[in-house]
Each structure stands twice: as C-alpha cells, then as structure tokens.
Design a protein around this motif. Sequence first.
Motif, short mmCIF file in Angstrom:
data_model
loop_
_atom_site.label_atom_id
_atom_site.label_comp_id
_atom_site.label_asym_id
_atom_site.label_seq_id
_atom_site.Cartn_x
_atom_site.Cartn_y
_atom_site.Cartn_z
N ALA A 12 0.81 -1.22 0.00
CA ALA A 12 0.00 0.00 0.00
C ALA A 12 0.84 1.27 0.00
CB ALA A 12 -0.95 -0.01 1.19
N ALA A 13 1.93 1.30 0.76
CA ALA A 13 2.77 2.51 0.80
C ALA A 13 3.40 2.76 -0.56
CB ALA A 13 3.85 2.36 1.87
N GLN A 14 3.86 1.72 -1.21
CA GLN A 14 4.44 1.87 -2.55
C GLN A 14 3.35 2.25 -3.56
OE1 GLN A 14 6.59 -1.55 -3.97
NE2 GLN A 14 7.59 -0.39 -5.57
N PHE A 15 2.15 1.69 -3.39
CA PHE A 15 1.04 2.02 -4.28
C PHE A 15 0.73 3.52 -4.22
CE2 PHE A 15 -3.55 2.71 -4.82
CZ PHE A 15 -3.68 2.34 -6.15
N GLU A 16 0.78 4.10 -3.04
CA GLU A 16 0.50 5.55 -2.93
C GLU A 16 1.48 6.36 -3.77
OE1 GLU A 16 -2.11 7.19 -1.74
OE2 GLU A 16 -2.91 5.18 -1.43
N PHE A 17 2.72 5.91 -3.82
CA PHE A 17 3.74 6.59 -4.63
C PHE A 17 3.46 6.42 -6.12
CE2 PHE A 17 7.89 6.61 -6.78
CZ PHE A 17 8.30 7.88 -6.46
N TRP A 18 3.02 5.23 -6.54
CA TRP A 18 2.83 4.88 -7.95
C TRP A 18 1.38 5.04 -8.42
CZ3 TRP A 18 6.74 3.93 -11.23
CH2 TRP A 18 7.98 3.60 -10.69
N ARG A 19 0.50 5.49 -7.57
CA ARG A 19 -0.94 5.49 -7.82
C ARG A 19 -1.34 6.14 -9.15
NH1 ARG A 19 -4.38 5.75 -3.49
NH2 ARG A 19 -6.24 5.33 -4.63
N HIS A 20 -0.65 7.17 -9.60
CA HIS A 20 -1.01 7.86 -10.84
C HIS A 20 -0.07 7.50 -11.98
CE1 HIS A 20 -4.19 10.01 -8.92
NE2 HIS A 20 -3.36 10.37 -7.95
N THR A 21 0.42 6.27 -11.93
CA THR A 21 1.37 5.79 -12.94
C THR A 21 0.89 4.46 -13.50
OG1 THR A 21 3.14 6.81 -11.66
CG2 THR A 21 3.79 5.25 -13.34
N GLN A 22 0.88 4.36 -14.83
CA GLN A 22 0.57 3.08 -15.45
C GLN A 22 1.82 2.21 -15.40
OE1 GLN A 22 0.18 2.95 -19.73
NE2 GLN A 22 -1.31 1.31 -19.58
N LEU A 23 1.68 1.02 -14.86
CA LEU A 23 2.80 0.10 -14.76
C LEU A 23 2.59 -1.05 -15.72
CD1 LEU A 23 3.11 -0.09 -10.87
CD2 LEU A 23 4.35 1.40 -12.46
N THR A 24 3.63 -1.39 -16.45
CA THR A 24 3.60 -2.52 -17.37
C THR A 24 4.73 -3.46 -16.99
OG1 THR A 24 2.79 -1.11 -19.16
CG2 THR A 24 3.77 -3.22 -19.81
N ILE A 25 4.39 -4.73 -16.76
CA ILE A 25 5.42 -5.72 -16.47
C ILE A 25 5.92 -6.26 -17.80
CG2 ILE A 25 5.91 -7.97 -15.44
CD1 ILE A 25 3.87 -7.30 -13.27
N ASP A 26 7.23 -6.18 -17.99
CA ASP A 26 7.87 -6.61 -19.22
C ASP A 26 8.93 -7.64 -18.86
OD1 ASP A 26 8.55 -6.77 -21.89
OD2 ASP A 26 9.28 -4.70 -22.04
N VAL A 27 9.43 -8.34 -19.84
CA VAL A 27 10.49 -9.31 -19.63
C VAL A 27 11.63 -8.99 -20.58
CG1 VAL A 27 9.48 -11.03 -21.20
CG2 VAL A 27 10.99 -11.78 -19.39
N VAL A 28 12.85 -8.99 -20.06
CA VAL A 28 14.04 -8.67 -20.85
C VAL A 28 15.13 -9.71 -20.57
CG1 VAL A 28 13.52 -6.19 -20.91
CG2 VAL A 28 14.95 -7.11 -19.08
N PRO A 29 16.08 -9.85 -21.48
CA PRO A 29 17.19 -10.75 -21.20
C PRO A 29 17.97 -10.28 -19.98
CG PRO A 29 17.17 -10.08 -23.52
CD PRO A 29 16.16 -9.23 -22.79
N GLY A 30 18.50 -11.20 -19.23
CA GLY A 30 19.31 -10.84 -18.07
C GLY A 30 19.04 -11.76 -16.91
#
Length: 121
Positions: free
Chosen positions: A56-74
């Motif tokens: 929840a605390a992290q959500f408050e920081f990111w609340r107005h941000t669209q998050l996309t989970i991506d996958v990359v080499p590494g």
Amino acid sequence: MVKRLAQKHGPLMFHQSGGCCDGSAPMCYPAGEFRVGGQDVLLGHISDAIPVWMGAAQFEFWRHTQLTIDVVPGRGAGFSLEGPEGVRFIVRSRVFSDEEAAVLDSAPSPLLGSAHPSATE
C-alpha cells in the motif's frame, strides 16, 4: 514467459517488491507461495488469471502511474521464478494523463489483500 512459467509451476502471482535485497522488481511466484498482507493492493491481473500485488505505501507513490510488467534478457531476481530462465521481469511506467487520473480518482478504492480471496490462493 508467463505461459512457460505457468506450465512449469502451475498458477502464478506477482508482487511488486518495494526494495531491499531484490531491488524494486516485479517478483513472480507460484500462487499462494508469497503471503499477501492486509496492506497489499491488488493492481490487476495478467492474462485475466495472474494477480499482481503491491504494498500500500508503494502504491500511494505509484498510484497515478501506469505500470507494465515486461520481460528482458538478463539475470532475474533470486526469489522470482524467471531467474533460471535467463530473463528478468521489469516494470515500465508512464504517468497517467490528467484525464486518466481524473477517472482513477473517481474509481472505488483498490482492494487490499485482507479483502480479496486470491490473496490466499
């Protein structure tokens, strides 16, 4: 990648970590292996079946941000299922437009882990 992991490990879940030893990465677990807390927020689902949680605390920081989970080499994080696959999950983000933010501000409060059945799946 999530299809491959689901075939190998069964139903999955994600939790966006808030730092510490794994940085701030989306972590993929077999469903129910990571215990969702009462203050975790359900962000949504990948492919309608894989819940994605965040504290929840992290959500408050990111609340107005669209998050996309991506996958990359590494090299993936040590506790996340993709680690041995030679890839890692990352989050890409963008700030919502004023119009999108207004719609979100009028939406119901997000579900917390204590109120959602998938938290214990």
